[in-house]
Write an enzyme that holds these catalytic residues in place. Sequence first.
Site, PDB file in Angstrom:
ATOM      1  N   ASP A   1      39.082  32.453  32.111  1.00  0.00           N
ATOM      2  CA  ASP A   1      37.721  32.793  32.538  1.00  0.00           C
ATOM      3  C   ASP A   1      37.227  33.987  31.742  1.00  0.00           C
ATOM      4  O   ASP A   1      37.955  34.966  31.580  1.00  0.00           O
ATOM      5  CB  ASP A   1      37.690  33.188  34.038  1.00  0.00           C
ATOM      6  CG  ASP A   1      37.903  31.988  34.952  1.00  0.00           C
ATOM      7  OD1 ASP A   1      37.863  30.843  34.459  1.00  0.00           O
ATOM      8  OD2 ASP A   1      38.105  32.209  36.150  1.00  0.00           O
TER       9      ASP A   1
ATOM     10  N   ASP B   1      45.394  31.689  36.189  1.00  0.00           N
ATOM     11  CA  ASP B   1      44.532  31.656  35.012  1.00  0.00           C
ATOM     12  C   ASP B   1      44.597  33.041  34.370  1.00  0.00           C
ATOM     13  O   ASP B   1      45.340  33.903  34.843  1.00  0.00           O
ATOM     14  CB  ASP B   1      43.080  31.321  35.415  1.00  0.00           C
ATOM     15  CG  ASP B   1      42.440  32.406  36.272  1.00  0.00           C
ATOM     16  OD1 ASP B   1      43.109  33.404  36.616  1.00  0.00           O
ATOM     17  OD2 ASP B   1      41.251  32.279  36.592  1.00  0.00           O
TER      18      ASP B   1
ATOM     19  N   ASP C   1      41.904  36.105  33.308  1.00  0.00           N
ATOM     20  CA  ASP C   1      40.510  36.539  33.399  1.00  0.00           C
ATOM     21  C   ASP C   1      40.244  37.665  32.410  1.00  0.00           C
ATOM     22  O   ASP C   1      40.995  38.630  32.348  1.00  0.00           O
ATOM     23  CB  ASP C   1      40.208  37.043  34.821  1.00  0.00           C
ATOM     24  CG  ASP C   1      40.632  36.048  35.887  1.00  0.00           C
ATOM     25  OD1 ASP C   1      39.955  35.020  36.020  1.00  0.00           O
ATOM     26  OD2 ASP C   1      41.646  36.299  36.566  1.00  0.00           O
TER      27      ASP C   1
HETATM   28  P1  UTP Z   1      41.012  34.798  40.372  1.00  0.00           P
HETATM   29  O1  UTP Z   1      40.617  33.629  41.205  1.00  0.00           O
HETATM   30  O2  UTP Z   1      41.378  34.527  38.970  1.00  0.00           O
HETATM   31  O3  UTP Z   1      42.159  35.540  41.146  1.00  0.00           O
HETATM   32  O4  UTP Z   1      39.797  35.809  40.432  1.00  0.00           O
HETATM   33  P2  UTP Z   1      43.347  36.456  40.640  1.00  0.00           P
HETATM   34  O5  UTP Z   1      43.363  37.602  41.569  1.00  0.00           O
HETATM   35  O6  UTP Z   1      43.240  36.739  39.192  1.00  0.00           O
HETATM   36  O7  UTP Z   1      44.607  35.584  40.955  1.00  0.00           O
HETATM   37  P3  UTP Z   1      45.352  34.492  40.038  1.00  0.00           P
HETATM   38  O8  UTP Z   1      46.596  35.165  39.586  1.00  0.00           O
HETATM   39  O9  UTP Z   1      44.457  34.122  38.897  1.00  0.00           O
HETATM   40  O10 UTP Z   1      45.612  33.344  40.948  1.00  0.00           O
HETATM   41  C1  UTP Z   1      39.875  37.135  39.995  1.00  0.00           C
HETATM   42  C2  UTP Z   1      38.713  37.896  40.503  1.00  0.00           C
HETATM   43  O11 UTP Z   1      37.533  37.453  39.865  1.00  0.00           O
HETATM   44  C3  UTP Z   1      36.512  37.278  40.781  1.00  0.00           C
HETATM   45  C4  UTP Z   1      37.144  37.053  42.127  1.00  0.00           C
HETATM   46  O12 UTP Z   1      36.357  37.592  43.140  1.00  0.00           O
HETATM   47  C5  UTP Z   1      38.483  37.747  42.002  1.00  0.00           C
HETATM   48  O13 UTP Z   1      38.414  39.019  42.610  1.00  0.00           O
HETATM   49  N1  UTP Z   1      35.660  36.154  40.371  1.00  0.00           N
HETATM   50  C6  UTP Z   1      36.199  34.969  40.009  1.00  0.00           C
HETATM   51  C7  UTP Z   1      34.314  36.317  40.349  1.00  0.00           C
HETATM   52  O14 UTP Z   1      33.816  37.389  40.652  1.00  0.00           O
HETATM   53  N2  UTP Z   1      33.510  35.281  39.970  1.00  0.00           N
HETATM   54  C8  UTP Z   1      34.016  34.083  39.608  1.00  0.00           C
HETATM   55  O15 UTP Z   1      33.230  33.179  39.272  1.00  0.00           O
HETATM   56  C9  UTP Z   1      35.406  33.918  39.623  1.00  0.00           C
HETATM   57 MN    MN Z   2      42.946  35.157  37.724  1.00  0.00          MN
END
Ligand code: UTP
Ligand code: MN
Length: 347
Positions: free
Chosen positions: A271, A190, A192
């Site tokens: 996100d 995804d 972020d």
């Molecule tokens: P991700 O699941 O997107 O992982 O969460 P990532 O490291 O970016 O990996 P990929 O490439 O998308 O698979 C990113 C960070 O956001 C935090 C998680 O703890 C993670 O460190 N997070 C995610 C939150 O704090 N709250 C949420 O609701 C979702």
């Molecule tokens: Mn991510």
Amino acid sequence: MMELKNSRIDKKELRGDALEVLAENLEFCGNPGLSLAFRRAASVLKSLPDAPRRLEETQHLPCLGEHSRAIIEEISEYGSCSRVEEILNDERYRTMKLFSSVFGVGPKTAENWFCRGLRTFEQVLNDPSIRLNRMQTAGFLFYEDISKPVSRTEAIALKIIVEEAVTSVIPSASVSITGGFRRGKEFGHDVDFIIKTPEAGQEDSILPAVIERFKRQSILLYSDLQESTFDLRQLPTHRFEAMDHFSKCFLIVKLKGEQETGRDWRAVRVDLVAPPLERYAYALLGWTGSMLFERDLRRFARLERGKLLDHHALYDKATNTFLSANTEEDIFTHLGLEYIEPWQRNA
Ligand code: UTP
Ligand code: MN
């Protein structure tokens, strides 16, 4: 100790993939503790510049327990590991993996479907007793697109779209990429983003406004807005919570661009999180990950420094105070650590 027969080995297995299969299987079996141990070991292997060639090279690595080393040894000698092969061929594992690859389907639901004898998406979708929730419906609808990795180029294109929406509402707000892309990864599941708003209260109004705008632009395919439940009085927590309390939203958006499918757009998971300004540094640290890095940092803070760290704050048990931070650097300083660059937070 014998040399690894490189020609016969799937190098990926020695880079931790085999251990990840074990971790995943343990998660499916409801053993998160042991699963975490294998995830740690896998992540240590993945952080090495090269796959280990000899077992001795793994001797001084942290987090590699006897279990993990035995598996590496087996792979290095025979080119594969019987336990891992067994899991990969296991019907329960395969089905759980398939079902939980759908957005909105967690291990509980996947297990429930498996226990009902369901094995394929078709069977799930045709079972009249199964009512999918909104998230799962979107998960199936856009399955193909959102299981395809998102590239850095696509992430940057999305950043422009998010930035445009955010600044059209609050011109002085800013948007940064977090998650894996901030750690330098070239692909993600995804994208972020964290939004910085200059005035108190704006963090609550910005996300609904962005969602509205995406709707009007007809690029919103799914949205789940989670309003803030942040309350400093309820901190600190000892328990590690995967979810934080900031206002955030989980979206699926249309990204325009020629696709292999012949369509001129693809669906992408996005996100967004909008913390209050004084919590920004903590939120950025938390959302940059990796999840294992966050865990280790929290543990270090608690055991070595007597401080409680989470996505929202750092609490000093000795003085019973919250430590304020404007930047990530401030947080590392509070912890008596040198600044750790995002790209160093992958393991
Ligand atoms: P991700 O699941 O997107 O992982 O969460 P990532 O490291 O970016 O990996 P990929 O490439 O998308 O698979 C990113 C960070 O956001 C935090 C998680 O703890 C993670 O460190 N997070 C995610 C939150 O704090 N709250 C949420 O609701 C979702
Ligand atoms: Mn991510």
